[in-house]
Write a protein that holds these residues in place. Structure first.
Motif, short mmCIF file in Angstrom:
data_model
loop_
_atom_site.label_atom_id
_atom_site.label_comp_id
_atom_site.label_asym_id
_atom_site.label_seq_id
_atom_site.Cartn_x
_atom_site.Cartn_y
_atom_site.Cartn_z
N ALA A 104 0.83 -1.21 0.00
CA ALA A 104 0.00 0.00 0.00
C ALA A 104 0.87 1.26 0.00
O ALA A 104 0.54 2.26 -0.64
CB ALA A 104 -0.92 -0.01 1.21
N TYR A 105 2.00 1.19 0.71
CA TYR A 105 2.92 2.34 0.76
C TYR A 105 3.46 2.65 -0.63
O TYR A 105 3.41 3.80 -1.08
CB TYR A 105 4.06 2.02 1.74
CG TYR A 105 5.21 2.98 1.69
CD1 TYR A 105 5.14 4.22 2.33
CD2 TYR A 105 6.38 2.66 0.99
CE1 TYR A 105 6.21 5.11 2.28
CE2 TYR A 105 7.45 3.53 0.94
CZ TYR A 105 7.36 4.75 1.58
OH TYR A 105 8.42 5.63 1.52
N ASP A 143 2.25 1.73 -3.50
CA ASP A 143 1.14 2.14 -4.37
C ASP A 143 0.77 3.60 -4.13
O ASP A 143 0.47 4.33 -5.07
CB ASP A 143 -0.10 1.24 -4.14
CG ASP A 143 0.07 -0.14 -4.77
OD1 ASP A 143 1.05 -0.32 -5.56
OD2 ASP A 143 -0.74 -1.03 -4.49
N SER A 144 0.80 4.02 -2.87
CA SER A 144 0.39 5.39 -2.55
C SER A 144 1.36 6.41 -3.15
O SER A 144 1.02 7.56 -3.31
CB SER A 144 0.31 5.58 -1.03
OG SER A 144 1.62 5.68 -0.48
N ARG A 145 2.57 5.95 -3.45
CA ARG A 145 3.56 6.83 -4.08
C ARG A 145 3.62 6.62 -5.59
O ARG A 145 4.56 7.06 -6.25
CB ARG A 145 4.93 6.55 -3.47
CG ARG A 145 4.99 6.91 -1.98
CD ARG A 145 6.08 6.13 -1.25
NE ARG A 145 7.37 6.14 -1.94
CZ ARG A 145 8.34 7.02 -1.69
NH1 ARG A 145 8.17 7.92 -0.76
NH2 ARG A 145 9.47 6.96 -2.36
N ASN A 146 2.65 5.87 -6.11
CA ASN A 146 2.62 5.53 -7.53
C ASN A 146 3.90 4.85 -7.98
O ASN A 146 4.35 5.00 -9.11
CB ASN A 146 2.36 6.77 -8.39
CG ASN A 146 0.94 7.27 -8.21
OD1 ASN A 146 0.00 6.46 -8.19
ND2 ASN A 146 0.79 8.57 -8.03
N HIS A 183 4.81 1.65 -8.83
CA HIS A 183 4.14 0.37 -9.09
C HIS A 183 5.07 -0.74 -9.60
O HIS A 183 4.62 -1.83 -9.88
CB HIS A 183 3.00 0.57 -10.08
CG HIS A 183 1.92 1.47 -9.56
ND1 HIS A 183 1.14 1.14 -8.47
CD2 HIS A 183 1.52 2.71 -9.95
CE1 HIS A 183 0.29 2.14 -8.22
NE2 HIS A 183 0.51 3.10 -9.10
N PHE A 215 -1.44 3.22 7.04
CA PHE A 215 -1.89 1.99 6.39
C PHE A 215 -2.25 0.89 7.38
O PHE A 215 -2.64 -0.21 6.99
CB PHE A 215 -0.81 1.49 5.42
CG PHE A 215 -0.36 2.55 4.46
CD1 PHE A 215 -1.19 2.94 3.42
CD2 PHE A 215 0.86 3.20 4.61
CE1 PHE A 215 -0.81 3.94 2.54
CE2 PHE A 215 1.26 4.20 3.74
CZ PHE A 215 0.42 4.58 2.70
N GLN A 241 -6.64 5.32 4.39
CA GLN A 241 -5.66 4.57 3.59
C GLN A 241 -5.35 3.20 4.20
O GLN A 241 -4.48 2.48 3.69
CB GLN A 241 -4.36 5.36 3.48
CG GLN A 241 -4.45 6.56 2.55
CD GLN A 241 -3.11 7.25 2.47
OE1 GLN A 241 -2.70 7.97 3.39
NE2 GLN A 241 -2.37 7.02 1.40
#
Lengths: 482, 466
Positions: A144-145, A147-150, A152, A289, A312
């Motif tokens: 999730a961390y 992903d939250s910063r894009n 990927h 998260f 989040q």
């Protein structure tokens, strides 16, 4: 004898069911079952005697020394059970309002604070139902961390080849690929191999410290730097927290996220395989998260933190708030120990492990890492005995049962041949350790004198050695009287 | 020193054998800069008497309420023998039965448990339990997706508990699995076949069918099962094991039966305990056994031909297969399963059926009594089991607070999760509720509803209700 074999049609325990047979005529026939489930029809005394006798066919901490490496089988104080089972705690429905559970929630809030202190983390969520679910939550937060910063492209989790099987299994459940990092000859992570493995695809590294080899990973700061510089996060598998509690905080070692096994370090019962509890702790960057719910304190009142507070969050992991009863037991244990008792856990767990290791070495037993200090557990290798006598580690393990000792963990970690992972824990006395050493040495003597005696062990348990191949090939997992 | 038996002279002897001067020397491999500061948030230790006082005070302040809440966790009578036996040290303080010969008690009990659950669900195979009902449903979804190889979608009726759907989503979404929610009938509170049959089934692995559903309503399980099987989907039955004493089990649904049955086992002898520990169960068809997560106990023989029990099919599990395991789970909820097995043995088929029937009768009585109050109506017209939905003319949260002041926890407010249904409350009366309890609920609710109805308009304005 199975409980079903005591069954006699129409026998009933009338004191355990409603006296009247209530009508259910409003439920149409098409929804009803045609024949009753085949549960046993036995008296209360038959039930009590049957399960009392079954219990006597178990080894347990209360009856035997249980040096099962990596499992931290220490004494489960009776007070923890008694006071977690008070009616006010047991009778409370999980969906009741917080106003009916302020006492309960105060315990959980204080446990969160205690665990934050012990681990050196910034936030703790108690909800994961077991260590493996804590691992899941931890790795899901890593995902999730990123992903939250894009970010990927971070598709890979690194694990040492000596890791617990749950580490790679968890990474897969979170949708990551797994890459193994080799161990060097001293039992440490091969730092050069790690350096070569990290990159823009690295999501994180999962590490146990002290490691599954029972030794403290001295390069931990360097390892943390390598992973962090590559943009990955560092996951602490808290399986061996008992070895360092009060001595080193995972947060100080550079870990971003950690799970704890309360059924190990905080002495909640293993119960024949569960329930456990696997709280997770995180540092600042993973705080948003954490899995929900958690307990917050506003003024003098306790309330649940939910998705409204933590949008989040990786989400919920159980229908309730976790294994409440286990958490209460851990809380009581922590309060009984207090800060000074908590410090002594790692000291005496380490003392016991090193004493038993030294005792066995002095009497000729080989250690996998003889040059290293044991943390709270150590690895014996019986390869020389196998070469000499044909007796394998599993044979010795079974023979230990005859001598009244539960066997250590056998054949883990996978990279040491014919190994035992031995974890005595701090609650065992010197006499118990001396007795175990005598028993093990006695068996090694027997193996030299009469290998067949050891190879056909156990001899005194309720059953002799079981045919596990047959169990898997001719699967019989459900009783059928037909 | 709490729980540490060492005397000073023993410690001296032990460090001497090790060849160090003190315990501190044993930590020499830990770099100095990493040594922890003293613990600051852990209080001074207490003795047993003092912690006992703290806990009794806190448990006492929480009190004990007359409970009309269900929603997946139910208050049932638990025979005294259940926890007297379960907390015997030989069960309580044993570990996972890796050394089978030293764990025959736990292993045989688990085999008996598997047999009882298989019979209750009408399926041939059971595992030794999972964490809880919600995570068991997530594991069933993962097993179905593995079995169907390429298909990655799951049909999830909205008549399944919202929190179960959230948990499943948390656990499966990182594997690219999509949960497609199915609508329900506003009049029946069930998932009608006509609505389901609109749904495309490309790339769908399984349909989940709850029985009873979250509202207590009975679903047309046979028709739903056949529809799914006709389209090549697997069927996962989500059931309350107590209901299985009365209702058709998943193994008999439709022409072929459901493929997997999962659920929350708490109703079988496990206390409410603020939400855990409970246990999940999973049963399945023979063909899916290798997709089953968790521990499984098998019957075998020893070297002399005596029957015995051991963990089996371990090649599915994380400690052998590592990254290719069916799940990362190591737990079976051994202690809870011990309680459940003893519970089922004590109740037997007739006792369990009587408990289920009494719960149903009590809930029917409750719904009838409360439904007669002005401003309260029973919502759905379908057959149900031991739980039901009421619609109120008032905000449930205020009503529940007023009931709590009278020592009653009155139900679950559904208006957050199902706003289209209005002010709704999910209620349940198990066999533990007496006629007097139900009458007391009716009396208090009637008073609360009428008082609110009679509130002057200015009070309503203050509350923002006009």
């Amino acid at each position: 004898m199975l409980i079903f074999e005591l069954s006699e049609p129409t026998r009933r325990n009338s004191s355990q069911a409603p006296l009247e047979d209530a009508a259910v005529a409003d439920i149409p026939q098409e929804f009803l079952r045609n024949e009753p489930a085949s549960l046993p029809e036995v008296s209360e005394l038959q039930v009590v005697r049957h399960y009392t006798r079954l219990s006597q066919r178990n080894f347990s901490i209360d009856t035997h020394f249980y040096p099962l490496g990596s499992c931290t089988m220490k004494y489960n104080p009776r007070a923890c059970n008694k006071y977690a089972m008070l009616p006010g705690f047991l009778m409370r429905h999980p969906q009741s309002a917080v106003t009916t559970g302020q006492g309960f929630m105060q315990c959980l809030y204080e446990l969160q604070e205690i665990l934050k202190d012990v681990t050196g983390m910034k936030g703790v969520s108690l909800t994961p139902l077991a260590g493996a679910q804590g691992e899941f939550a931890g790795v899901a937060m890593i995902r999730a961390y990123h992903d939250s910063r894009n970010d990927h492209n971070r598709s890979e989790i690194l694990v040492p080849d000596a890791a617990h099987g749950t580490n790679p299994a968890t990474a897969t459940m979170c949708g990551f690929k797994v890459r193994e990092i080799p161990t060097d000859d001293n039992g440490d992570v091969d730092v050069e191999a790690l350096r070569a493995a990290v990159g823009p695809h690295t999501a994180g590294l999962m590490l146990t410290n002290p490691s599954t080899l029972g030794i403290f990973e001295g390069h931990i700061s360097e390892i943390a730097d390598i992973v962090h510089q590559a943009g990955g996060l560092l996951y602490y598998d808290g399986a061996n927290l008992n070895a360092i509690v009060g001595k080193v905080k995972p947060g100080d070692m550079g870990f971003d996220v950690i799970h704890m096994n309360l059924h190990k370090t905080f002495s909640t019962p293993h119960g024949g395989g569960g329930p456990g509890a696997g709280p997770v702790g995180v540092n600042d960057r993973l705080l948003p998260f954490l899995p929900i719910p958690m307990v917050a304190r506003d003024g003098g009142e306790y309330r649940w933190l939910t998705e409204h507070d933590l949008p989040q969050s990786i989400g919920r992991l159980s229908a309730g708030m976790g294994n409440a009863g286990v958490l209460l037991r851990a809380y009581i244990y922590a309060r009984l120990l207090g800060k000074e008792g908590m410090n002594r856990v790692a000291e005496y767990a380490t003392l016991n492990a090193n004493y038993l290791m030294a005792l066995l070495r002095s009497r000729g037993v080989d250690m996998a890492y003889p040059k290293r200090r044991a943390a709270h557990e150590f690895i014996v290798t019986l390869k020389a005995l196998k070469d000499e006598t044909g007796v394998i580690a599993m044979d010795v393990a079974k023979r230990l049962l005859d001598k009244g000792y539960h066997a250590p963990t056998v054949y883990f970690p996978l990279l040491v041949p014919e190994c035992f992972l031995v974890e005595p824990t701090e609650t065992e006395s010197k006499q118990e350790l001396d007795g175990f050493a005598d028993a093990l040495l006695g068996i090694i003597e027997e193996a030299r004198r009469d290998p067949q005696l050891v190879q056909s062990a156990p001899h005194t348990t309720p059953v002799k050695r079981l045919d596990e191949v047959k169990a898997a090939r001719e699967l019989d997992v459900v009783w059928n009287d037909g | 020193m709490p729980f540490i038996p060492h005397t000073e002279s023993e410690v001296r002897e032990m460090v001497e054998v090790i060849g160090v001067d003190s315990i501190d020397d044993l930590f020499e491999e830990i770099p100095e800069k990493l040594r922890a500061q003293a613990l600051s948030a852990v209080p001074q230790g207490l003795n047993e008497m003092d912690i006992g006082r703290v806990m009794m005070e806190r448990a006492g302040s929480d009190g004990v309420y007359v409970n009309f809440i269900g929603g997946g966790a139910y208050e049932h009578h638990i025979p005294a023998a259940v926890w007297e036996l379960t907390t015997r040290g030989e069960f309580y303080s044993a570990y996972t039965p890796y050394q089978a010969e030293a764990s025959q008690g736990t292993l045989q009990l688990l085999y008996e448990f598997q047999s009882m659950m298989a019979s209750l669900t009408g399926l041939p195979v059971s595992n030794a339990s999972l964490y809880d009902g919600a995570s068991a449903l997530a594991e069933a979804v993962l097993a179905a997706v593995r079995a169907k190889k390429k298909a990655t979608k799951i049909l999830m009726p909205r008549t399944i508990s919202p929190v179960y759907r959230q948990v499943v989503n948390t656990i499966v979404r990182n594997q690219g699995i999509e949960l497609i929610e199915l609508p329900f009938s506003e009049s029946g509170g069930h998932t009608p076949l006509e609505m389901v049959s609109q749904q495309a089934t490309d790339d769908v692995a399984a349909l989940v069918v709850p029985q009873p559903n979250f509202f207590g309503v009975l679903e047309d399980v046979g028709a739903l099962t056949d529809w799914a099987h006709d389209r090549g989907l697997l069927v996962i039955g989500l059931v309350n094991p107590m209901a299985m004493a009365l209702l058709e089990p998943p193994g008999s649904w439709g022409t072929q039966g459901a493929d997997i049955a999962v659920g929350e086992g708490q109703a079988l002898g496990v206390p409410l305990s603020s939400g855990g520990p409970y246990f999940g169960f999973m049963c399945c068809n023979q063909s899916l056994i290798r997709q089953m997560p968790g521990r499984i106990v098998g019957r075998t023989v020893d070297t002399e031909g005596t029957p015995g029990y051991t963990l089996t099919l371990q090649a599915r599990e994380q400690h052998i297969r590592r990254s290719k395991a069916t799940s990362n789970i190591c737990t079976n909820q051994g202690l809870m399963v011990t309680a459940a097995t003893i519970y089922m043995a004590l109740l037997g088929p007739d006792g369990l059926r009587r408990v289920a029937a009494q719960c149903h009768a009590n809930t029917r009585q409750l719904l009838d009594a409360l439904g007669q109050i002005e401003g309260v109506e029973k919502l759905f017209d379908r057959p149900f089991f031991h739980e039901g939905v009421l619609r109120l003319t008032q905000e449930p949260v205020a009503v529940l607070r007023a009931l709590e002041a009278q020592g009653i926890v009155g139900g679950i407010d559904l208006s957050g999760d199902y706003p289209q249904m209005g002010h709704t409350l999910l209620v349940c009366a198990t066999e533990t509720r007496t006629d007097a309890d139900i009458d007391s609920y009716r009396t208090h609710l009637e008073r609360i509803m009428s008082r609110r109805r009679l509130d002057p308009p200015c009070a309503q304005k203050v509350a923002g209700n006009v």
